[in-house]
Design an enzyme around this catalytic site. Structure first.
Site, PDB file in Angstrom:
ATOM      1  N   GLY A 270       0.779  -1.208  -0.013  1.00 37.90           N
ATOM      2  CA  GLY A 270       0.023  -0.116   0.024  1.00 37.90           C
ATOM      3  C   GLY A 270       0.969   1.276   0.056  1.00 37.90           C
ATOM      4  N   GLY A 498       0.903  -6.342   4.749  1.00 37.27           N
ATOM      5  CA  GLY A 498       2.258  -6.821   4.946  1.00 37.27           C
ATOM      6  C   GLY A 498       3.279  -6.399   5.912  1.00 37.27           C
ATOM      7  CB  ILE A 658      10.366  -4.526  18.862  1.00 36.20           C
ATOM      8  CG1 ILE A 658      11.124  -3.313  18.475  1.00 36.20           C
ATOM      9  CG2 ILE A 658      10.255  -5.414  17.614  1.00 36.20           C
ATOM     10  CD1 ILE A 658      10.364  -2.305  17.590  1.00 36.20           C
ATOM     11  CG  LEU A 659       4.262  -4.901  19.455  1.00 34.71           C
ATOM     12  CD1 LEU A 659       2.534  -4.639  18.900  1.00 34.71           C
ATOM     13  CD2 LEU A 659       4.259  -4.770  20.938  1.00 34.71           C
ATOM     14  CG  ASN A 660       6.906 -10.525  14.901  1.00 36.58           C
ATOM     15  OD1 ASN A 660       8.126 -10.962  14.243  1.00 36.58           O
ATOM     16  ND2 ASN A 660       5.816 -11.532  14.696  1.00 36.58           N
ATOM     17  CE  LYS A 662      11.034 -14.917  11.633  1.00 37.52           C
ATOM     18  NZ  LYS A 662      10.715 -16.476  11.477  1.00 37.52           N
ATOM     19  CD  GLN A 667       5.925  -2.543   8.353  1.00 39.90           C
ATOM     20  OE1 GLN A 667       6.352  -2.587   7.034  1.00 39.90           O
ATOM     21  NE2 GLN A 667       5.053  -1.809   8.495  1.00 39.90           N
ATOM     22  N   GLY A 730       4.472   3.514  16.273  1.00 43.52           N
ATOM     23  CA  GLY A 730       4.409   2.877  15.042  1.00 43.52           C
ATOM     24  C   GLY A 730       5.863   2.673  14.412  1.00 43.52           C
ATOM     25  CD  GLU A 733       3.910   6.278   7.454  1.00 41.46           C
ATOM     26  OE1 GLU A 733       3.731   7.047   6.693  1.00 41.46           O
ATOM     27  OE2 GLU A 733       3.007   5.966   8.618  1.00 41.46           O
TER      28      GLU A 733
END
Lengths: 766, 329, 177
Positions: A270, A498, A658-660, A662, A667, A730, A733
């Site tokens: 996106g 994604g 950081i939640l994940n 990988k 990202q 977040g 970006e």
């Protein structure tokens, strides 16, 4: 049966943004939150690698017909002749729709102008003979096959009465426009007399930086499959704003909001581009007119013609410093091209509002209106290109001062937000620099340029600050459904293009409710679910977090009620308990615990369903909340040809928890790679003679390929932000921010040449 | 895409027979360029004659040369052991082009006959004398970074995009044609035309003619040869400038013989004959190389966006010849 | 003109289908046969999302007229695994996060499998230093160059190379078998 929150109530134990912390932060490291941060593989991964994840253009319908578009070839004027006879007579053609026979539709409303506004532009869609940009759709052809539709669309011919059009930025900038606000922020910020301070400063940098137009170029072409049943509209979209799209389509077609269902479980990238553009509206209109389901998939050229991209900017950054490296003046001004019909001014001064301490500040940005396709948000709108200018200028200043650029940033590190005066919720930029510098081997960088070479290749290193604001959008809700078997489903109409949303949320929910990952299902991507927030502005994770916190509070309160007086939990309230080990327990008394299954069983309930809306984002009002990072780049530049290769890259981020590990790493890397494209290869060529995009193809618009990208290393502080749900800001970006400058600064270190116009193509270095 | 009929030809005679007298017939090789242009409605054939069934062998000749069936794929030619050993510049040129997928599809004949990637040629809303004679040229004063610096005309500034052809031009390849009037041969260097006032006529092929084979004469010193492509990304992009070169050094360090061709600079693969002449007998050093490059580019002219290619071409020539001098293979 | 009855072997199964002569192999797979795993990203041979294997060779199915590929054996992403078991490369893509949105992934997978066979057959790339060598010396640069025909806008390039590196040996065994 469903229990709803009482938004007005403020009961003890409830999360109060800016006042209390997300209770999950208390559980950090404790059993039950162990899933957070783990490198769990994408839960939808097996579907995607087998080609079984169904994208918008892949839903079959009985009687489906295929759409193709014809586009205008002038930038402004009126259609005087439109010959559709040949198209209508072509084999397989079902319908040719133009402004003459299109259903009457309301114009879209500009995004952010109302809770259901999703329009990138507020121009009416195929309602009149007016042409507003070169490439505007002038006809839709429906046919039995895509081949037939494409051929028939090529037979549509138009004649025009052109009107004067502003298609040259150099012309447009002669009459700049000051917006009332830039995404709700003042367009001008002045602290002291910055121009005066600049003149009097011991050391000065005063430069113009230019960034070109960019296009998102997600690999999935924009597509939708749409079908009407009576006055009910079903849309399979590729969308990053589901609820807004549904609301906007309802408004355009004069429908009740609940008559439109939009779903988008998988989106092929996106980056800001998968919003509501003309193609979905035209597909719905043509489907209505033809009485048949319609699939539309834009050609790549079509994407360039009708889906806007990032606009161009021209920015001035002027820095006045004392000899010891303190900023007396910080000036960042400039202009971006825009249209009179959109809401995206490319907020390039935003990073400068929050990054560095300065005695005086002047920030201002204007727009120049052009007759072109509406520009829009693209990954880190503002920050991506704003940090290019600012962070190049900081590097230039460090060079003039004879200071290491990291040391300069250490000296201008502010104690509070330099323009708002608010405290930072959490800021560890210098930590990120220090960790990144050590890992990258920054000490091996030569202070003077042109000191390292390998044959014809000059080698240099550069760094730059990355930053992106934290936002949490209000209005999102989440529903928790618990079954007697201990399965939890959390539902909200959000998006996973994604970013890893679904995977990270499964981890989050497992941690928050204290249940195993395997017991958690996360439902998203469908407007029949509780209202979600948009996937934009790196806001989705925190916004979902806020809604899940609220739903969890209701969930716990309902379970406490159901537990009753015979439970070890008897008499306890929300403030006394926590979720753990598949149930609810007293915070300080391990013995007082009852499992979810036990509570439901004793209450004779098969399931419990709770839904709540996130509390308003008061934390954003009270604190200056941003993610930070330090980008490190090594380049090799051919002294012969000027070719630039990024040979090493490291991003060191401070983005909260950081939640994940990988998916977050992906990202960050993805942002950096798009940043390498911004730095070196990407530019949309807009022909000022015609207002037409010339390189409307992936062969001619150069996104980075494998060979352009080295192994990238990612570090992160993983320090939870006490004001953010889950402690997480977040991450979608920030990766692209600072990259343009890090590359440009490395190019300078390698060659001694400052390139202030992106992209840094080889001709600029010869 | 316009409607068309499709015929698969078993051999050259059948293909020629099928297309004979039909101006709207096109021979279809791998389709990597033609299908793209058909989708853009730039090409509107009414009949496609599939020639991928025609000979695709790659056979060394008794004289040390090589005969290549026109339907050999780009991959097959680049991977051929004779090519890799005797004509490394050809292998490297092919491998520098497009992507592996496209090289697997594309044929040698199709590669030679591919059309320019000028965006104004592709965009049917733009003025293009090549697409529509007399319409004008939007590229001349538009975005022309990829356009010609040599041999262009007021009517057209497009470039030929092939990498393979640059190497073939350097190797003095011959193209064997077949057609309604029988077989004939033409030097590859003479096959493509400069645009002049008829940029729509791109080659010397007569109506109904097809490429049957390409023949490369023996060139022992081509073992010391290479290809360098300079482009806007590290792979999968067309050339800004490319250089194919083979160098034969005498015992005394002078240039006994040299082959040099440029890509990305002209409407055809550009054999740098003037530079070659300037180099022969000269010492193989950067000064000679630079002087020869200056001679070759003396007539070059830049447009708005591509003036840098003049200096880039010179530098790349010097670098490539320098590499060949240093590499005692 | 018009339609033609065409025959293919797709993922090991014989398929007969009537389709427009203008159909690309990609559109035939997606629209006529429901093999939507193969993706369209540009329809002009510039992104690689449509990569499939034809008799084991990777091609861009968007540039391939279906009518020209009659009688050939075509493998799409749907044909890589067997009976619900992921192909080792598919598993490695999941493990190494060789994708984000997943849209370019089917093309990346087919391309990598075709690439493994090309390496096995000693087909060089433009970065191969020694063209006369008997085998390709595989390193990261070789893999990156050879996979440059497959764009990934999400930027999963590192994970893709890691997944391929880990699996290359197994893929070549598969190609030899």
């Amino acid at each position: 049966m469903s229990a709803h929150s009482d938004a007005a109530a403020s009961r003890p134990g409830r999360w109060q943004p800016a006042v209390t912390q997300d209770p999950l932060l208390r559980k950090h490291g404790a059993q039950g939150s162990g899933a957070l941060g783990q490198p769990v593989s994408r839960i939808e991964g097996p579907l995607k690698v087998q080609g079984k994840a169904r994208f918008a253009a892949e839903f079959p319908y009985e009687g489906l017909c295929y759409a193709a578009l014809a586009f205008s070839t002038i930038p402004r004027g009126r259609i005087t002749a439109l010959d559709t006879a040949a198209a209508e007579a072509a084999p397989g053609v079902v319908l040719v729709m133009t402004h003459r026979n299109a259903p009457r539709m309301k114009a879209p409303s500009l995004m952010m102008s109302s809770p259901t506004a999703a329009g990138a532009s507020d121009l009416p869609v195929m309602q009149t003979d007016e042409i507003h940009w070169n490439g505007q759709p002038i006809a839709v052809v429906l046919a039995e096959t895509q081949e037939q539709a494409d051929y028939a669309a090529s037979l549509v011919t138009a004649g025009y009465a052109p009107l004067p059009a502003v298609t040259s930025f150099d012309e447009a900038r002669k009459t700049p426009r000051q917006l009332d606000n830039i995404l709700g922020q003042p367009p001008v910020v002045e602290i002291g007399d910055a121009e005066g301070a600049l003149k009097g400063a011991a050391v000065q940098v005063d430069q113009i930086y230019r960034t070109p137009r960019h296009n998102h170029n997600a690999i999935e072409l924009h597509a939708a499959t749409v079908a009407w049943t009576g006055d009910e509209l079903r849309v399979h979209d590729a969308s990053q704003l589901l609820d807004l799209t549904a609301g906007q389509l309802a408004d355009i077609f004069g429908l009740e909001a609940d008559k439109v269902r939009v779903s988008s479980p998988y989106v092929g990238g996106g980056f800001g581009g998968k919003c509501l553009w003309d193609h979905q509206i035209l597909a719905c209109a043509a489907a209505k007119l033809a009485g048949r389901p319609v699939r539309i998939m834009l050609s790549r050229e079509g994407v360039f013609r009708i889906v806007g991209g990032r606009t161009l900017t021209e920015q001035r950054v002027a820095l006045g410093a004392s000899a010891d490296g303190r900023l007396d003046a910080l000036i960042h001004t400039g202009i971006a091209a825009m249209t009179a019909h959109n809401s995206c001014p490319e907020q390039f001064t935003f990073p400068t509002r929050h990054l560095y301490a300065a005695k005086s500040v002047r920030l201002a940005q204007e727009v120049a209106d052009m007759d072109m396709l509406a520009n829009t948000f693209m990954r880190a709108p503002g920050e991506s290109v704003g940090t290019f200018a600012l962070e190049c200028a900081i590097d230039e200043l460090a060079d003039k001062l004879g200071l290491d650029p990291i040391e300069l940033r250490r000296r201008i590190e502010p104690e509070k937000d330099p323009t708002s005066g608010k405290p930072f919720s959490s800021r560890h930029l210098i930590d990120a620099y220090e960790k990144g510098a050590e890992r990258f081997g920054w000490e091996r960088r030569s202070k003077a340029p042109r000191q390292r070479r390998d044959g014809e290749w000059l080698i240099g290193m550069g760094c730059a600050t990355a930053t992106y604001p934290y936002h949490r959008f209000p209005g999102g809700a989440a529903r928790i459904r618990l079954t007697a078997g201990g399965q939890v489903t959390v539902s909200t109409a959000v998006h996973d293009m994604g970013m890893g949303t679904a995977t990270a949320q499964v981890q989050h929910i497992a941690a928050r409710l204290g249940v195993p990952l395997d017991n958690v299902t996360f439902e998203y991507g469908d407007t029949t679910l509780p209202r979600g927030v948009i996937a934009g502005g790196s806001t989705q994770t925190a916004s979902i977090g806020g809604a899940v916190i609220a739903a969890t509070e209701v969930f716990v309160e309902e379970l406490l009620k159901l537990a009753g007086n015979d439970s070890p939990l008897a008499g306890l309230s929300l403030a006394d308990v926590e979720t753990r080990d598949g149930g609810i327990g007293h915070r300080d008394d391990a013995a007082r615990f009852e499992s979810y299954e036990s509570i439901l069983r004793r209450a004779g309930r098969g399931e419990l369903v709770c839904e709540a809306e996130a509390p308003p984002p008061a934390e954003m009002e009270a604190f200056s909340m941003h993610s930070y990072g330090a980008q490190f780049c090594e380049v090799r530049v051919s002294e012969i040809t000027g070719e630039v290769r990024v040979s090493r890259f490291l991003g060191s981020f401070d983005a909260g928890r950081i939640l994940n590990a990988k998916t977050a790493t992906s990202q960050f890397k993805g942002g950096i790679i798009m940043g390498i494209g911004l730095a070196l290869t990407e530019e949309t060529n807009f022909d000022p003679r015609t207002g037409r995009i010339v390189n409307a193809s992936l062969a001619d618009y150069h996104v980075p390929v494998q060979m352009d990208v080295p192994a990238i290393e990612i570090l992160y502080t993983d320090i939870p932000d006490p004001q953010a749900p889950m402690g997480a800001r977040g991450i979608g970006e920030i990766g692209i921010t600072g990259v343009g400058a890090a590359v440009a600064n490395a190019v300078y270190n390698a060659t001694g040449k400052r390139i202030r116009d992106l992209p840094i193509t080889l001709d600029k270095l010869m | 895409m316009n409607p068309f009929s499709y015929e698969r030809a078993a051999d050259a005679a059948a293909a020629i027979g099928l297309a004979k007298g039909n101006a709207a017939a096109r021979y279809l090789g791998g389709g990597t360029n033609l299908v793209d242009l058909m989708r853009e409605t730039v090409e509107r054939p009414e009949m496609l004659v599939d020639v991928t069934g025609l000979p695709h062998g790659i056979e060394p000749r008794a004289d040390g040369g090589l005969l290549i069936g026109a339907s050999a794929t780009n991959t097959a030619l680049a991977a051929d052991s004779h090519v890799r050993t005797h004509y490394p510049l050809l292998a490297r040129a092919i491998l520098a082009g497009a992507s592996a997928q496209i090289r697997n599809m594309a044929t040698v004949g199709g590669n030679i006959l591919q059309r320019t990637r000028c965006r104004y040629f592709y965009d049917t809303a733009a003025a293009c004398n090549k697409r529509e004679p007399g319409a004008g040229c939007d590229a001349r004063d538009g975005f022309n970074r990829y356009h010609a610096i040599l041999g262009a005309s007021p009517a057209c500034v497009a470039t030929h995009p092939s990498d393979m052809c640059v190497a073939l031009a350097a190797l003095d390849a011959t193209v064997h044609l077949d057609g309604p009037d029988g077989p004939r041969s033409i030097a590859l260097a003479d096959l493509h035309r400069l645009p002049g006032d008829r940029p729509d006529i791109e080659t010397e092929l007569k109506p109904g003619e097809l490429i049957a084979a390409v023949e490369i004469p023996p060139l022992p010193f081509a073992r010391r040869s290479t290809y360098r492509k300079v482009r806007d990304r590290a792979s999968y992009a067309f050339a800004l400038v490319s250089v194919a070169a083979a160098l034969d050094l005498a015992e005394d360090g002078t240039v006994r013989d040299v082959r040099l061709a440029l890509g990305g600079v002209a409407h055809k693969p550009w054999r740098a004959s003037a530079a070659e002449a300037a180099l022969k007998g000269r010492p193989a050093n950067p000064e000679s190389f630079r002087a020869a490059a200056e001679v070759e580019l003396a007539a070059a002219t830049g447009l708005r966006d591509n003036g840098f290619k003049i200096e880039l071409a010179k530098r790349t020539i010097v670098a490539v010849l320098g590499d060949l001098t240093g590499d005692e293979a | 003109m018009g339609n033609a009855l065409m025959n293919f072997t797709i993922n090991g199964q014989s398929v007969e289908v009537e389709a427009d002569i203008r159909s690309s192999l990609l559109d035939l797979l997606r629209n006529s046969l429901g093999f939507t795993g193969t993706k369209k990203g540009c329809d002009q041979g510039a992104c690689g999302a449509c990569t499939v294997l034809v008799d084991g060779e990777r091609i861009n199915s968007c540039l391939a007229l279906a009518v020209q590929y009659q009688g050939r054996s075509i493998t799409t992403v749907e044909g890589l695994g067997s009976d619900g078991t992921l192909h080792p490369l598919q598993q490695a893509f999941v493990e190494h996060d060789g994708f984000q949105c997943g849209y370019c992934t089917p093309g990346q997978l087919c391309s990598a499998i075709g690439m493994a066979r090309e390496i096995e057959r000693n087909i060089p790339s433009v970065v191969t230093a020694d063209l006369s060598a008997d085998s390709v010396a595989v390193d990261e640069t070789e893999l990156r160059e050879r996979m440059s025909g497959n764009l990934c806008r999400c930027g999963a390039y590192n994970g893709i190379v890691e997944a391929i590196s880990e699996t290359l040996g197994k893929m070549q065994e598969g190609a030899r078998a």
